[in-house]
Design an enzyme around this catalytic site. Structure first.
Site, PDB file in Angstrom:
ATOM      1  N   ASN A   1      -2.726  -6.921  -9.223  1.00  0.00           N
ATOM      2  CA  ASN A   1      -2.175  -7.003  -7.855  1.00  0.00           C
ATOM      3  C   ASN A   1      -2.432  -8.392  -7.284  1.00  0.00           C
ATOM      4  OD1 ASN A   1      -1.912  -4.278  -8.332  1.00  0.00           O
ATOM      5  ND2 ASN A   1      -3.692  -3.713  -7.109  1.00  0.00           N
ATOM      6  N   ASP A   2      -3.697  -8.805  -7.336  1.00  0.00           N
ATOM      7  CA  ASP A   2      -4.003 -10.137  -6.814  1.00  0.00           C
ATOM      8  C   ASP A   2      -3.544 -11.227  -7.758  1.00  0.00           C
ATOM      9  OD1 ASP A   2      -5.109  -9.970  -4.190  1.00  0.00           O
ATOM     10  OD2 ASP A   2      -6.811  -8.902  -5.046  1.00  0.00           O
TER      11      ASP A   2
ATOM     12  N   GLU B   1      -8.347 -12.241 -11.315  1.00  0.00           N
ATOM     13  CA  GLU B   1      -7.341 -12.049 -10.268  1.00  0.00           C
ATOM     14  C   GLU B   1      -6.759 -13.369  -9.807  1.00  0.00           C
ATOM     15  OE1 GLU B   1      -8.532  -8.476  -7.613  1.00  0.00           O
ATOM     16  OE2 GLU B   1     -10.334  -9.701  -7.752  1.00  0.00           O
TER      17      GLU B   1
ATOM     18  N   CYS C   1      -6.871  -3.274 -14.392  1.00  0.00           N
ATOM     19  CA  CYS C   1      -7.100  -2.223 -13.395  1.00  0.00           C
ATOM     20  C   CYS C   1      -6.193  -2.387 -12.180  1.00  0.00           C
ATOM     21  CB  CYS C   1      -8.564  -2.178 -12.960  1.00  0.00           C
ATOM     22  SG  CYS C   1      -9.116  -3.693 -12.162  1.00  0.00           S
TER      23      CYS C   1
ATOM     24  N   HIS D   1       0.815  -1.208   0.000  1.00  0.00           N
ATOM     25  CA  HIS D   1       0.000   0.000   0.000  1.00  0.00           C
ATOM     26  C   HIS D   1       0.852   1.262   0.000  1.00  0.00           C
ATOM     27  CE1 HIS D   1      -3.117  -2.924   1.175  1.00  0.00           C
ATOM     28  NE2 HIS D   1      -3.742  -2.214   0.268  1.00  0.00           N
TER      29      HIS D   1
ATOM     30  N   ARG E   1       0.969  -9.995  -1.149  1.00  0.00           N
ATOM     31  CA  ARG E   1       1.236  -8.696  -1.784  1.00  0.00           C
ATOM     32  C   ARG E   1       1.696  -7.631  -0.798  1.00  0.00           C
ATOM     33  NH1 ARG E   1      -4.786  -6.885  -3.828  1.00  0.00           N
ATOM     34  NH2 ARG E   1      -4.085  -4.738  -3.642  1.00  0.00           N
TER      35      ARG E   1
HETATM   36  C1  PEP Z   1      -6.102  -6.033  -8.058  1.00  0.00           C
HETATM   37  O1  PEP Z   1      -6.084  -7.033  -7.329  1.00  0.00           O
HETATM   38  O2  PEP Z   1      -5.245  -5.819  -8.940  1.00  0.00           O
HETATM   39  C2  PEP Z   1      -7.161  -5.023  -7.894  1.00  0.00           C
HETATM   40  C3  PEP Z   1      -7.284  -4.031  -8.747  1.00  0.00           C
HETATM   41  O3  PEP Z   1      -7.964  -5.141  -6.793  1.00  0.00           O
HETATM   42  P1  PEP Z   1      -7.516  -4.658  -5.323  1.00  0.00           P
HETATM   43  O4  PEP Z   1      -6.176  -3.982  -5.455  1.00  0.00           O
HETATM   44  O5  PEP Z   1      -8.589  -3.758  -4.842  1.00  0.00           O
HETATM   45  O6  PEP Z   1      -7.430  -5.966  -4.605  1.00  0.00           O
HETATM   46 MG    MG Z   2      -7.812  -7.443  -6.076  1.00  0.00          MG
END
Ligand code: PEP
Ligand code: MG
Length: 563
Positions: free
Chosen positions: A440-441, A417, A488, A193, A451
């Site tokens: 990300n996931d 994801e 995204c 984060h 992560r």
């Molecule tokens: C992701 O996992 O890439 C995503 C966009 O969702 P979040 O970061 O909210 O888990």
């Molecule tokens: Mg995610």
């Protein structure tokens, strides 16, 4: 005398740009003074007790000065913290512990603050939320009494590059980009984060620069290259001049993403609140590619009712009349637990009941949310798309799309994801109208690397060729069914990776609005064929570092733009 040669410390660039300035170290956290540390017999106890009130006065004054320099929410927060520092009950309690128990002042303050914190904790609600502020004041008083630098951000009368082993996301959220030119950490990972916030706030950052704390001394001139992921200690004059010239360039986004040869790539924004949506629209975003609806649910014991949700969603939709807004249904669980969805404790929450999976035990929460989204969509002009997080099977996709259809939500898609969803993108997209890859996931689950864990940061990297192969598989599934595939996750905000994603067949990129001008500029300088060629090279690489290097080497525009 010849100047000292510069030293380059490699790390992971997580927020592009170049920043140059003197290093300022984040002070180490304040340690608890040993319990039972007492003043020797014969000490002037009254004089020692008086040190507490004096320290409280100085800490209060310093916080008020900081509050006067800040504005809005930060100023309110600092005033409130200053009031705690001057609290007569806290001071009197600590004085009493010096006089009666003969504790050294710093230990007396520690214990007095702990006692206040425990009372607040027991009161619960808003009181419990102040506990962190009491601990902050406690640490400031102990630092003051022991002659250490105040915890928190270094206070300098000039802008600086912040150097630390690691930085808490909450601290990054409060940084003033005019004061903190760049961030360098020895630990941390690219999808943490801290990294996400640095990028959202437009502060150049390099993380996982191992050994940087030893290579840099307080006040050393350092050049942070957030694109290349390097920290240069003692850069030469030419490097400094080039970095300053690049930092002075202001790029904007004209609201029309495309490659050099005119191939359209929608550039959208990730938002979490109505304020974010307004900001994204002001920065030219073509729409919203990820509306994280969790914001309406956070800190709630009960799910907000439908009316409340409708009101919140309408505000976001209102910022993009006639534009696409992709609303993601509630993504709770794992690192985002919500009380009203809590189930049995899980040993591995990231692999447990999270995202769409919470709808099995709590179908009413999803039903209410879809009702609210449909009502908000009917009341506004935005082109509303809906997607579910953490879809793992074809059945889940089919059921989610059916639920959306029942609510009159015609454009229903899935987030990709989980590797299973990437590999089954074809059959999934036979049902779903679109896919949006959450890198990300997807990275976390492909690499089996948490992560948020700095120790596995080298694995949690979307440049990992395995992750890129799964993006390619998803795009093939999309092409088979004639469905759009967006990204995204944070990867979309990294200009060099954005080029690769487009080359792999991604049709839209959604990111923090701050990244839009950089991503747009690099795409506008690169043809679709070049994107495809670089994507092929990245897929053929056997390591993340090789993939990144080969793509960066093929994109000289990055150096021209300082990215
Ligand atoms: C992701 O996992 O890439 C995503 C966009 O969702 P979040 O970061 O909210 O888990
Ligand atoms: Mg995610």
């Amino acid at each position: 005398m010849s100047p000292q040669p510069s030293v380059v410390v490699p790390g992971i660039g997580v927020s592009p740009g170049r920043a140059v300035g003197p290093a300022a170290f984040l002070p180490e956290p304040v340690a608890e003074p040993p319990s039972g540390r007492r003043l020797p017999p014969g000490t002037d106890y009254a004089a020692q007790a008086a040190l507490v009130a004096a320290a409280s006065g100085r800490v209060h004054a310093a916080l008020e000065v900081a509050a006067a320099r800040a504005d809005g929410e930060s100023a309110d927060l600092l005033h409130a913290t200053a009031a705690i520092a001057a609290d007569p009950t806290l001071v009197a309690d600590a004085e009493q512990r010096v006089l009666a128990d003969r504790l050294v002042p710093e230990r007396a303050v520690w214990e007095a603050a702990e006692s206040v914190a425990a009372q607040f904790e027991a009161l619960g609600g808003l009181f419990a939320e102040r506990v962190r502020d009491i601990e902050d004041v406690r640490d400031r008083l102990v630092a003051e009494l022991t002659g250490r630098p105040a915890p928190g951000l270094p206070e300098r009368d000039h802008p600086y590059v912040l150097v630390a082993t690691d930085i808490a996301p909450a601290l990054v959220a409060t940084l003033d980009p005019a004061q903190v030119l760049g961030i360098v950490t020895g630990a941390g990972g690219p999808t943490s984060h801290t990294a996400i916030l640095a990028r959202a706030r437009g502060i150049t950052a390099v993380v996982a620069a191992r050994g940087v704390e030893d290579a840099v001394a307080e006040g050393d001139l350092v050049l942070v290259d957030g694109g290349a992921g390097t920290v240069t200690v003692g850069p030469d004059d030419a490097q400094v001049a080039a970095a300053r010239a690049l930092a002075a360039q202001v790029r904007t986004f004209d609201g029309h993403g495309r490659t050099a040869d005119g191939h359209r790539v929608e550039l959208l924004a990730n938002v979490g609140s109505p304020a974010d949506a307004l900001d994204a629209a002001a920065q030219g975003a073509e729409g919203v590619g990820l509306f994280r609806t969790e914001f309406a649910f956070l800190d709630r014991e009960e799910a907000p009712d439908v009316d409340e949700q409708v009101a919140a969603y309408r505000q976001v939709l209102a910022a993009f009349p006639g534009r696409k807004v992709v609303v993601r249904t509630l993504d709770a669980g794992a690192d985002k637990p919500l009380p009203f969805l809590a189930g049995e404790p899980e040993a591995n929450p990231a692999l447990g009941v999270r995202g769409l999976r919470t709808a099995v035990a709590h179908p009413e929460v999803l039903e209410d949310q879809l009702t609210a989204i449909a009502r908000a969509a009917a009341a506004q002009d935005a082109d509303v798309w809906v997607m579910a997080p953490m879809v793992s099977t074809v059945d889940e996709a089919q059921e989610f799309v059916a639920a959306c259809t029942r609510h009159g939500l015609g454009t229903a898609g899935v987030m990709v994801e989980v590797p299973s969803a990437a590999l089954l993108a074809g059959p999934i997209l036979a049902h779903a109208a679109f896919a949006s890859i959450g890198t990300n996931d997807l990275t976390q689950y492909t690499m089996a690397a948490d992560r948020v864990l700095g120790s596995v940061a080298h694995l949690s990297y979307a440049w990992q060729p395995a992750v890129l192969h799964l993006v390619a598989a998803t795009c093939r599934g999309g092409a088979q069914q004639g469905r759009p595939v967006g990204v995204c996750g944070e990867a979309a905000a990294v200009p060099a990776l954005a080029v690769v994603l487009v080359g792999l067949g991604v049709t839209s990129l959604s990111m923090t609005p701050r990244a839009l001008p950089d991503v747009a500029a690099v795409l506008a300088a690169t043809t679709l064929d070049e994107c495809r060629r670089l994507a092929t090279l990245a897929l053929a690489a056997s390591t993340a570092a090789d993939a990144q290097d080969v793509v960066r080497a093929g994109l000289p525009v990055l150096a021209d733009l300082g990215l």
